[in-house]
Design an enzyme around this catalytic site. Structure first.
Site, short mmCIF file in Angstrom:
data_model
loop_
_atom_site.label_atom_id
_atom_site.label_comp_id
_atom_site.label_asym_id
_atom_site.label_seq_id
_atom_site.Cartn_x
_atom_site.Cartn_y
_atom_site.Cartn_z
N GLU A 45 -72.24 -33.06 -99.11
CA GLU A 45 -71.11 -32.79 -100.01
C GLU A 45 -71.60 -32.54 -101.43
O GLU A 45 -72.42 -33.30 -101.96
CB GLU A 45 -70.15 -33.98 -99.99
CG GLU A 45 -68.70 -33.60 -100.01
CD GLU A 45 -68.28 -32.86 -98.74
OE1 GLU A 45 -68.20 -31.61 -98.78
OE2 GLU A 45 -68.02 -33.51 -97.73
N HIS A 46 -71.09 -31.50 -102.04
CA HIS A 46 -71.46 -31.07 -103.40
C HIS A 46 -72.93 -30.67 -103.47
O HIS A 46 -73.52 -30.66 -104.55
CB HIS A 46 -71.14 -32.15 -104.43
CG HIS A 46 -69.66 -32.32 -104.67
ND1 HIS A 46 -68.95 -31.52 -105.53
CD2 HIS A 46 -68.77 -33.18 -104.12
CE1 HIS A 46 -67.67 -31.90 -105.51
NE2 HIS A 46 -67.54 -32.89 -104.66
N SER A 90 -45.91 -15.46 -95.35
CA SER A 90 -46.40 -16.65 -94.65
C SER A 90 -45.25 -17.39 -94.02
O SER A 90 -44.15 -17.47 -94.59
CB SER A 90 -47.12 -17.58 -95.64
OG SER A 90 -47.41 -18.82 -95.03
N GLY A 126 -58.12 -31.07 -97.63
CA GLY A 126 -59.56 -30.90 -97.82
C GLY A 126 -60.27 -30.33 -96.60
O GLY A 126 -61.46 -30.56 -96.43
N LEU A 127 -59.56 -29.58 -95.77
CA LEU A 127 -60.14 -29.02 -94.54
C LEU A 127 -60.34 -27.51 -94.65
O LEU A 127 -60.47 -26.81 -93.65
CB LEU A 127 -59.24 -29.35 -93.35
CG LEU A 127 -58.98 -30.85 -93.14
CD1 LEU A 127 -58.04 -31.07 -91.96
CD2 LEU A 127 -60.29 -31.61 -92.94
N ASP A 151 -67.79 -23.29 -97.15
CA ASP A 151 -66.54 -23.25 -96.41
C ASP A 151 -66.36 -21.92 -95.67
O ASP A 151 -65.98 -21.89 -94.49
CB ASP A 151 -65.37 -23.48 -97.36
CG ASP A 151 -65.35 -24.87 -97.95
OD1 ASP A 151 -66.11 -25.72 -97.45
OD2 ASP A 151 -64.59 -25.11 -98.90
N TYR A 210 -63.51 -30.75 -110.53
CA TYR A 210 -64.50 -30.09 -109.68
C TYR A 210 -65.42 -29.20 -110.53
O TYR A 210 -66.65 -29.24 -110.40
CB TYR A 210 -63.79 -29.25 -108.61
CG TYR A 210 -64.71 -28.55 -107.64
CD1 TYR A 210 -65.10 -29.17 -106.46
CD2 TYR A 210 -65.20 -27.27 -107.91
CE1 TYR A 210 -65.94 -28.53 -105.56
CE2 TYR A 210 -66.05 -26.63 -107.02
CZ TYR A 210 -66.41 -27.26 -105.85
OH TYR A 210 -67.25 -26.63 -104.97
#
Length: 386
Positions: free
Chosen positions: A34-35, A68, A127-128, A175, A227
């Site tokens: 992560e990061h 959407s 967060g997915l 991602d 972030y």
């Protein structure tokens, strides 16, 4: 995954014509790393069975019309435009910046206008990587519709550019690469500097284990300042240490001794040790030692909480309750400040772990968490026509 036939029928109802196809791109969970992505390091994500589906058909007027099933507002925008982030779209249109931004980046590869109907079964704000899944499903659809030949690694980079330049989120490449490159029964070892990747066998059920994604219901927004601040801190530390990126720090003790700012020291310690945890986790997976991953997850969470300072109360409570109930390990996933937690547990303890986490939330008066059983699944693909 969304019912592609129902989505195609809905497209017909909305746009008055048949779609030319339906494309699906999954969300992802990062097993560890992560990061590290924007620090040119290593990550180890896998794709979920949940994701974003797009029904689409070409347009000849250079316009992208996006609708959407999860949002009331329809958005129509020219493909030939500048960064969406500079246009000051109102909040109710913000979700459409991802597909429109993707279309604007891909125009350099010869794609054009399209009508898009989007559906998602990913929980929002968990967060997915719902945003990356939306970009990747859109990118595949546009390339297929307009006959643009772009290989998967290059397409992942273009989708990342859309999020960076068009939406204004300074994310790394993980991602989008995960959504486009992952395969079922594997995690994806990605070198974020070179873009090279390899498939690492990962089938927890075969070892009697279950992976639970716990949506803490604390929504996050990576476009916020924290972030970007973490990324800037890493870049500042790398410059002070005279390296291109923190991935290049070989002597951690020496680096920590060089930096005077305690905040920068903490950031460096997390990134360097997290890269090592990725490599150690790959070794465990290649050895078939899935049950031993818990220690890596726990160490990652503590580092994200204490060194990188991106955890949040619900995540910490989730990990604590899961471990007390007998889980092997757990950690927050994603950029932080909200989202989900990944928990590794023996399959026969999964119900006990879920109950313990739910009880911890009830005791604190928090909204009940949601649980997803995470199975390493296939990456983005065209669903119809087959």
């Amino acid at each position: 995954m969304t019912d592609s036939r129902a989505l195609a029928e809905a497209f017909n109802e909305v746009f008055g014509r048949e779609p030319e196809g339906v494309w699906h791109a999954p969300g992802r969970v990062n097993l560890i790393g992560e990061h590290t992505d924007y620090n040119d390091g290593f990550v180890l994500p896998f794709a979920l069975g949940l994701g974003v589906s797009v029904a689409a058909a070409r347009r000849g007027d250079g316009v992208v019309e996006v609708r959407s099933r999860q949002a009331a507002a329809a958005v129509t925008a020219p493909v030939d435009g500048g960064p969406v982030v500079a246009e000051g779209w109102p909040p109710e249109r913000a979700w459409a910046a991802y597909p429109v931004g993707t279309a604007r980046v891909l125009r350099e590869r010869g794609t054009g206008g399209a009508s898009l109907l989007i559906d998602s079964d990913l929980p929002q704000g968990a967060g997915l990587s719902s945003s990356a899944a939306l970009e990747c499903a859109t990118a595949l659809a546009l390339c297929d519709l307009h006959g643009a030949a772009v290989d998967r690694p290059a397409l992942a980079r273009l989708a990342q550019r859309a999020e960076n330049e068009q939406v204004g989120v300074p994310c790394g490449p993980m991602d989008q690469a995960a959504s486009l490159l992952c395969t079922a029964g594997h995690a994806l070892l990605l070198d974020c500097r070179s873009g090279l990747s390899s498939q690492v066998p990962f089938a927890p059920a075969g070892s009697g284990m279950t992976l639970l994604v716990v949506d803490t219901r604390a929504a996050h927004a990576l476009a916020g300042g924290e972030y970007a601040r973490r990324r800037a801190e890493c870049e500042e530390a790398a410059a002070l240490l005279g390296v291109a990126a923190l991935r290049d720090v070989k002597d951690l003790a020496g680096a920590l001794g060089t930096l005077r700012d305690p905040v920068l020291r903490r950031r460096v310690q997390h990134v360097v040790t997290e890269n090592h945890r990725v490599e150690a986790t790959v070794g465990l997976l290649r050895a078939g030692a899935v049950t031993e991953l818990g220690a890596m997850l726990n160490a990652s969470h503590l580092s994200l909480r204490d060194q990188f300072e991106v955890s949040w109360p619900e995540a910490d409570a989730t990990v604590d309750a899961a471990l007390r109930a007998g889980a092997r390990g757990g950690r927050m996933v994603g950029g932080g400040f909200g989202g989900s937690v990944l928990v590794l547990t023996a399959a026969d303890r999964a119900a006990r772990v879920r109950d313990a986490v739910a009880a911890a939330y009830a005791e604190r008066g928090w909204t009940a968490p949601e649980f997803i059983e995470a199975v390493p699944s296939a990456g983005a693909r065209r669903v119809t026509p087959a």
